[in-house]
Design an enzyme around this catalytic site. Structure first.
Site, short mmCIF file in Angstrom:
data_model
loop_
_atom_site.label_atom_id
_atom_site.label_comp_id
_atom_site.label_asym_id
_atom_site.label_seq_id
_atom_site.Cartn_x
_atom_site.Cartn_y
_atom_site.Cartn_z
N ASP A 83 45.87 23.39 6.63
CA ASP A 83 45.54 24.81 6.47
C ASP A 83 44.03 24.91 6.28
O ASP A 83 43.51 24.66 5.19
CB ASP A 83 46.30 25.38 5.27
N PHE A 122 47.20 27.33 -1.79
CA PHE A 122 47.44 28.72 -1.44
C PHE A 122 47.58 28.82 0.07
O PHE A 122 46.72 28.34 0.81
CB PHE A 122 46.29 29.64 -1.90
N LYS A 146 40.17 33.39 8.44
CA LYS A 146 39.05 34.03 7.72
C LYS A 146 37.72 34.14 8.51
O LYS A 146 37.36 35.22 8.94
CB LYS A 146 38.82 33.34 6.38
#
Ligand SMILES: *Cc1c(COP(=O)(O)O)cnc(C)c1O
Length: 382
Positions: free
Chosen positions: A210, A123, A239
């Site tokens: 990532d 993702f 995040k």
């Protein structure tokens, strides 16, 4: 718009590992806004930094020098082994910057159809480039035409990457999560990242990691690649970096760090004084409170506790995790588990239908870790 299936609860206040709803009920938060509030809610140092910065200067522009941003870049480069930073506001944007760097590298070298290798189950975000990079058909569906320039391989399969290297001219980079997050907390073999590094070196590809979810001490190291002997060329994160204040960053070293020139890329808000003040406070707390080692110790406590409490539960196939990225994989889908947990005062996530995903605060106390174990085990053993 109708983008989320929402649970029937409204939180109005947070304190450490707990959230309070509008009726005064308390919840243990084992999701932290999807790996965002790693230091817990309303952390006093982050709150104070935001308040002070709010009374000083919120925003100028990337048309001017931003001292907080320069210093944040230096701190993140020192933590990561990278040379330069580009700041933005989200994980998807950080990955967009990485994909643009890979394409720029190809085009500068005369390869006008450069491609990036991405993996199944990954993702990377919801923008057109990052949803195309994502290895999940559900994320693609309805948004065709997808972008060109991506080659897909299975996750944790070095032979598949080597086969692409042997057959596909035109690849310029590999983009991969060190641990699949949304995909279900899948941890690759320990040799996976070093083997990817080796192929990238042989082929002249960029290794782009990532770490939007795995970064910022989540797994017990500042970045997850620091568990292995592998230094990427590009690393993205977001995040947990602002503990709730939106900030993303694309870090790069060597050739990749020098590809952008003025006019290639930008962001109005990226790295503004407010967001950088939050990130500085987060980095201060991570250092001062030994958050990496806390995440390791308490993550292990939760995993051990769950393994013991769920031993003999035939619906559980595996309990796995690294630091505070923890999964309980179940045989079957559990459609009501998230709302049952909510009713019991516990916030969790279920991904892929049958994988309970836990992303608790990194600084849980022993009592909070044990409460998480007992609440979840009670629900699963019911
Ligand atoms: C959440 C996530 C993203 C997207 O981040 P946004 O801030 O929602 O754009 C990208 N990559 C990974 C690994 C993520 O977990």
């Amino acid at each position: 718009m109708n983008t989320y299936g929402r649970l029937p609860v409204s939180f109005v206040k947070g304190n450490g590992a707990y959230l309070q709803d509008d009726k005064g009920n308390q919840y243990l938060d084992a999701l932290t806004g999807i790996a965002v509030c790693g230091l817990g809610h309303a952390h006093p140092k982050v709150a104070q930094a935001l308040s002070e910065q709010g009374q000083t200067l919120l925003h100028t522009s990337n048309l001017y020098d931003i001292p907080h941003q320069t210093r944040l870049a230096q701190r993140l480069c020192a933590l990561s082994g990278m040379d330069n930073a580009f700041f933005c506001n989200s994980g998807a944007e950080a990955n967009e910057a990485a994909i643009k760097l890979a394409r720029l590298k190809g085009n500068r070298a005369g390869n006008h159809t450069p491609s990036v290798v991405v993996v199944e189950g990954s993702f990377h975000g919801r923008t057109m480039a990052t949803l195309t990079a994502t290895g999940n058909r559900k994320v693609h569906a309805g948004f065709e035409p997808l972008l060109g320039g991506f080659v897909r391989a299975p996750f944790n399969d070095i032979d598949a990457i080597q086969a692409i290297a042997d057959n596909n001219a035109g690849v310029v980079a590999v983009l991969v999560e060190p641990i699949l997050g949304e995909g279900g907390i899948y941890i690759p073999d320990s040799g996976y990242l070093p083997a990817l590094r080796k192929i990238c070196d042989q082929q002249g590809w960029l290794l782009m990691l990532d770490e939007v979810q795995t970064g910022n001490a989540r797994t017990g190291e500042y970045f997850a690649y620091q568990h292995s002997d592998c230094l990427p060329d590009i690393v993205t994160t977001a995040k947990g970096l602002g503990n709730g204040v939106p900030i993303g960053v694309c870090l790069a070293r060597g050739e990749a760090a020098k590809l952008f020139v003025p006019g290639n890329h930008g962001s109005t808000f990226g790295g503004n004084p407010l967001a950088c003040a939050a990130a500085h406070a987060v980095l201060d707390v991570i250092e001062e409170e030994n958050i990496c080692s806390q995440a390791k110790i308490q993550g292990q406590r939760v995993v051990d506790g769950l393994r013991t409490a769920l031993a003999g539960n035939n619906s559980v196939t595996e309990v796995r995790g690294l630091g505070m990225m923890i999964a309980v994989e179940l045989n079957d889908e559990v459609p009501s588990l998230v709302s049952d947990a909510l009713n019991d005062g516990l916030l969790i996530n279920v991904t892929q239908g049958n994988i309970v995903r836990l992303l608790p605060p990194l600084n849980l106390s022993n009592e909070e870790a044990d409460e998480l174990v007992s609440k979840l085990a009670t629900l699963l053993n019911r």
